[in-house]
Scaffold this motif. Structure first.
Motif, PDB file in Angstrom:
ATOM      1  N   GLY A 168       0.848  -1.197   0.000  1.00  0.00           N
ATOM      2  CA  GLY A 168       0.000   0.000   0.000  1.00  0.00           C
ATOM      3  C   GLY A 168       0.877   1.238   0.000  1.00  0.00           C
ATOM      4  N   ALA A 169       0.678   2.126   0.977  1.00  0.00           N
ATOM      5  CA  ALA A 169       1.460   3.361   1.047  1.00  0.00           C
ATOM      6  C   ALA A 169       2.673   3.195   1.960  1.00  0.00           C
ATOM      7  N   ALA A 170       3.380   2.100   1.804  1.00  0.00           N
ATOM      8  CA  ALA A 170       4.585   1.851   2.608  1.00  0.00           C
ATOM      9  C   ALA A 170       5.497   0.901   1.852  1.00  0.00           C
ATOM     10  N   ASN A 171       6.780   0.944   2.147  1.00  0.00           N
ATOM     11  CA  ASN A 171       7.745   0.010   1.551  1.00  0.00           C
ATOM     12  C   ASN A 171       7.711  -1.329   2.308  1.00  0.00           C
ATOM     13  N   PHE A 172       8.244  -2.349   1.675  1.00  0.00           N
ATOM     14  CA  PHE A 172       8.312  -3.685   2.283  1.00  0.00           C
ATOM     15  C   PHE A 172       9.746  -3.997   2.722  1.00  0.00           C
ATOM     16  N   GLU A 232      10.774 -12.644   9.480  1.00  0.00           N
ATOM     17  CA  GLU A 232       9.963 -11.481   9.878  1.00  0.00           C
ATOM     18  C   GLU A 232       9.735 -10.656   8.627  1.00  0.00           C
ATOM     19  N   ALA A 233       8.647  -9.880   8.613  1.00  0.00           N
ATOM     20  CA  ALA A 233       8.420  -8.975   7.491  1.00  0.00           C
ATOM     21  C   ALA A 233       7.619  -7.781   7.995  1.00  0.00           C
ATOM     22  N   GLY A 234       7.763  -6.657   7.305  1.00  0.00           N
ATOM     23  CA  GLY A 234       7.046  -5.475   7.753  1.00  0.00           C
ATOM     24  C   GLY A 234       6.860  -4.452   6.654  1.00  0.00           C
ATOM     25  N   ALA A 235       5.961  -3.508   6.930  1.00  0.00           N
ATOM     26  CA  ALA A 235       5.749  -2.346   6.079  1.00  0.00           C
ATOM     27  C   ALA A 235       6.392  -1.173   6.802  1.00  0.00           C
ATOM     28  N   CYS A 236       7.010  -0.255   6.052  1.00  0.00           N
ATOM     29  CA  CYS A 236       7.620   0.883   6.733  1.00  0.00           C
ATOM     30  C   CYS A 236       7.357   2.184   5.988  1.00  0.00           C
ATOM     31  N   GLY A 237       7.193   3.260   6.748  1.00  0.00           N
ATOM     32  CA  GLY A 237       6.949   4.581   6.176  1.00  0.00           C
ATOM     33  C   GLY A 237       6.733   5.587   7.285  1.00  0.00           C
ATOM     34  N   THR A 238       6.624   6.854   6.934  1.00  0.00           N
ATOM     35  CA  THR A 238       6.420   7.895   7.946  1.00  0.00           C
ATOM     36  C   THR A 238       5.143   7.622   8.723  1.00  0.00           C
ATOM     37  N   ALA A 239       4.060   7.331   8.004  1.00  0.00           N
ATOM     38  CA  ALA A 239       2.782   7.082   8.669  1.00  0.00           C
ATOM     39  C   ALA A 239       2.805   5.718   9.358  1.00  0.00           C
ATOM     40  N   ALA A 240       3.302   4.712   8.651  1.00  0.00           N
ATOM     41  CA  ALA A 240       3.264   3.332   9.166  1.00  0.00           C
ATOM     42  C   ALA A 240       4.360   3.070  10.211  1.00  0.00           C
ATOM     43  N   VAL A 241       5.394   3.894  10.254  1.00  0.00           N
ATOM     44  CA  VAL A 241       6.619   3.676  11.048  1.00  0.00           C
ATOM     45  C   VAL A 241       7.132   2.275  10.651  1.00  0.00           C
TER      46      VAL A 241
END
Ligand code: PLP
Ligand code: COI
Length: 338
Positions: free
Chosen positions: A221-225, A276-285
């Protein structure tokens, strides 16, 4: 400080006292104006309305336990907006002007900066739009650059906890040689259908594979992987993803913490191998991914119902730097209020 229920804030818009604006006319930027009006007066033929000449940024200001207010990587956001401007033929906002306006709008609205304990922060939204009238498809002559702020809580309910995502194949947010690497509104318009469906199905967000082959991981979505295995932080290299400033910071932090870092294409098959996996971004942290469903193949990729050890360490270090409790050895933060 304003009388606001800080700890129940979600990621939404709330009016504040001021925004700041600067206009580009006759080939140059004018004086910075302070404004209390939430509305814009726009020509009905403005290029931002018809031809998508619109770009935005997102960064945050944090009220820190030492009493100071810091913003995170303001110059990097200015540079990304300049790159976006080149991408859709708009004038570049100089880094000094961008930084001056960020500082000004944060100081003017300091009563809206959430207290440290609340876990909320002040989201800063710079916006650059083509304002002069065109009917033929060509860039505007005049532009408005404005910045507003709004206090925000976590992007996903619950904050730092693991959430499910779903792979979409019938919608692309950006083409390989399109505008995916720029922060323009059109990419988000293209994502709305898939995003709404993912939410209706109970997922935190939709998950994109590359548009051309549907074989490699693009974005969440609006975040990197990012994925983690064997003490290695792995993140996709692709021409259609937004270069996330959070991701760039996490790559550096991962290295600082002794991890290996790889930025390269990640095939869907490889997802099975991440611990482990995650989404990252300013909003998502960092928003850890619990599982990722591929509805077309019935495959489910599991990454754990709770944030994993490396994700937790990365999250705590990033937050610590942003809040001034961990040494900022790369000079990423700017103190806006002493
Ligand atoms: N990818 C997309 C599509 C985004 O909208 C964002 C948000 O800005 C990100 C990634 C994360 O970027 P950043 O970490 O710079 O906020
Ligand atoms: C951000 O992380 O800053 C974003 O822009 C995500 C979304 C609110 C568009």
């Amino acid at each position: 400080m304003k009388n606001i229920e800080w700890s129940s804030l979600t990621f939404g818009y709330m009016p504040t006292d001021y925004n700041v604006r600067c206009y580009y006319r006759n080939g140059k930027w004018g004086e910075v104006e302070v404004c209390s009006d939430e509305y814009l007066k726009l020509h009905m033929a403005a290029t931002c309305l018809h031809y998508g000449q619109e770009a935005f940024e997102g960064l945050k200001a944090y009220r820190c336990p030492d009493g100071k207010v810091r913003v995170f990587r303001v110059e990097a956001n200015a540079e990304r907006l300049q790159n976006t401007s080149r991408g859709i033929v708009m004038p570049e906002v100089p880094t000094e002007l961008f930084t001056e306006m960020v500082k000004k709008v944060v100081r003017l609205n300091q009563e809206f900066i959430p207290p440290y304990e609340s876990g909320a922060s002040l989201y800063i939204r710079p916006l650059l739009i083509g304002t002069s009238a065109q009917v033929g498809v060509r860039p505007a002559e005049e532009y408005c650059f404005l910045i507003f702020v709004t206090p925000v809580g976590p992007y996903f309910k619950g904050g730092f906890c693991a959430n499910p995502y779903v792979i979409v194949r019938d919608v692309d947010r950006a083409a390989p040689l399109g505008t995916g690497m720029f922060k323009v509104g059109g990419n988000y318009a293209a994502s709305l259908r898939a995003n709404r469906r993912a939410h209706e199905q109970g997922y935190a967000s939709e998950f994109y594979l590359d548009a051309k082959e549907k074989k490699y991981v693009d974005e969440c979505g609006a975040a990197n992987f990012f994925g983690i295995k064997n003490d290695t932080y792995v993140t996709p290299k692709s021409s259609s993803i937004l270069p996330s400033i959070t991701n760039k910071s996490l790559m550096q932090i991962a290295e600082d913490l002794g991890m290996k870092v790889e930025r390269r294409p990640i095939s869907e098959d490889e997802l099975d191998s991440f611990e482990e996996a995650g989404a990252c971004g300013t909003a998502a942290v960092i928003s850890p991914i619990s599982h990722l469903d591929d509805m077309d193949t019935g495959k489910v990729y599991n990454f754990g119902e709770k944030p994993g050890p490396w994700s937790t360490k990365l999250y705590n270090t990033l937050r610590g730097i942003q809040y001034g409790t961990v040494e900022d050895k790369h000079g990423w933060t700017t103190v806006v209020i002493e």
